[in-house]
Design an enzyme around this catalytic site. Structure first.
Site, PDB file in Angstrom:
ATOM      1  N   HIS A  32       0.720  -1.356  -0.125  1.00  0.00           N
ATOM      2  CA  HIS A  32      -0.185   0.215   0.535  1.00  0.00           C
ATOM      3  C   HIS A  32       1.042   1.063  -0.079  1.00  0.00           C
ATOM      4  CE1 HIS A  32      -2.336   3.256   2.903  1.00  0.00           C
ATOM      5  NE2 HIS A  32      -3.192   2.620   1.376  1.00  0.00           N
ATOM      6  N   HIS A 105       2.336  11.062  -0.563  1.00  0.00           N
ATOM      7  CA  HIS A 105       1.614  10.713   0.501  1.00  0.00           C
ATOM      8  C   HIS A 105       2.357  11.840   1.658  1.00  0.00           C
ATOM      9  CE1 HIS A 105      -0.075   8.207   3.434  1.00  0.00           C
ATOM     10  NE2 HIS A 105      -1.032   8.654   2.814  1.00  0.00           N
TER      11      HIS A 105
END
Length: 321
Positions: A32, A105
């Site tokens: 992920h 991110h």
């Protein structure tokens, strides 16, 4: 790390008859937010964040908080490949100052073109492995940028790109097994969640994968979500790849109450641990069962070993969707 290096060629090592099972019915380890190992506070808070988080990240202390709660992987893309990861969750942004394609991110990470070349090198060294690259979030990218990134994918992988299912009679999803791919040069499935793929016939559309997301920070709720989908056979589009997400998602409020902690220490490690326990509770690959499994910090809690091992439970080759 040494204990999981033996999974660098796990697809090659599968029992011969399992290699005839469609890829959509194999258990495949994935990561992920795959490109977060190298998040760099020096590059600034990323454009994927809300204005309030970006303001927090503009301070020295705030950058450290954003870094601790944005990092989801300890291993580089190359290290993940050697550990056994075959599905990569890619979030990409054009850096507003350098105009480089970087993973993103919360902060900006490594350069995307370098990671693609690392993947290609790995495939050259391990010719019977197949990878799935899922480009599913884009930031600060216009049409020109999309075409530049897609052209980079084409340039790096060339003839290794697997044709999308249903694009030709010979490569429908149901016939896309490892054994079938090994008879061709194809080794890379690239999924791209943007309409600009129309000029790139080797790229798979977003509709070729389902990725249900629990969107919770509560561990019990996550397991209930996974169990409901599995027990009720909610994986109904069996001509698609399917991603089981064993991840927790912190709220801004949760982070605010745990500024001194990290995603890994506070939430992610225990999520991976419980996800592994859930997978071990009789879950099996198949048309309505386990396929791609993604987690944070994939080197923990025997995640890779567990997912790969599920393929040993396959008792028959599906013959139809």
């Amino acid at each position: 790390m040494e204990s999981i290096m033996k999974y660098s060629r796990w697809m090659s090592d599968l029992p011969q008859w399992v290699t005839n099972v469609p890829i959509s019915c194999l258990a495949i380890p994935g990561s992920h937010n795959s490109g977060t190992r190298d998040l760099d506070p020096a590059l600034g808070t990323a454009v994927d964040q809300t204005p309030s988080i970006r303001r927090l990240g503009n301070s020295c202390c705030g950058q450290r908080v954003v870094h601790r709660w944005s990092k989801t992987q300890n291993l580089s893309i190359s290290e993940q490949l050697h550990a056994g990861v075959r599905y990569f969750d890619f979030r990409v942004a054009v850096h507003p100052d350098t105009m480089e394609f970087r993973f993103v991110h919360g902060l900006y990470g490594g350069l995307v073109p370098l990671a693609l070349r690392d993947i290609n090198t790995f495939l050259n060294q391990n010719p019977y492995e197949v990878v799935i690259l899922d480009f599913n979030h884009f930031y600060n990218m216009n049409q020109t940028a999309h075409h530049m990134l897609l052209a980079e994918v084409r340039n790096v992988f060339g003839h290794k790109s697997v044709p999308p299912p249903f694009s030709t009679p010979n490569y429908k999803m149901w016939g896309t097994s490892l054994r079938a791919l090994w008879q061709t040069p194809y080794r890379v499935i690239t999924i791209y969640h943007d309409d600009n793929i129309v000029q790139y016939p080797e790229i798979w559309a977003a509709s070729t994968i389902e990725s249900p997301w629990a969107n919770t920070g509560d561990l019990a709720a996550l397991i209930r979500f996974l169990e409901t989908n599995y027990s009720n056979k909610l994986r109904y589009k069996n001509d698609c790849l399917y991603s089981w997400q064993g991840i927790l998602t912190p709220s801004h409020k949760h982070i605010a109450f745990n500024l001194g902690s990290s995603l890994e220490g506070n939430m992610a490690s225990k999520a991976t641990r419980e996800f592994v326990k859930w997978l071990k509770s009789g879950k099996v690959p198949g048309p309505q069962g386990i396929n791609i499994c993604i987690a944070d910090f994939i080197e923990k809690h025997d995640f890779i070993q567990t997912v790969v091992g599920l393929n040993q439970t396959i008792t028959e080759i599906p013959t139809t969707f």
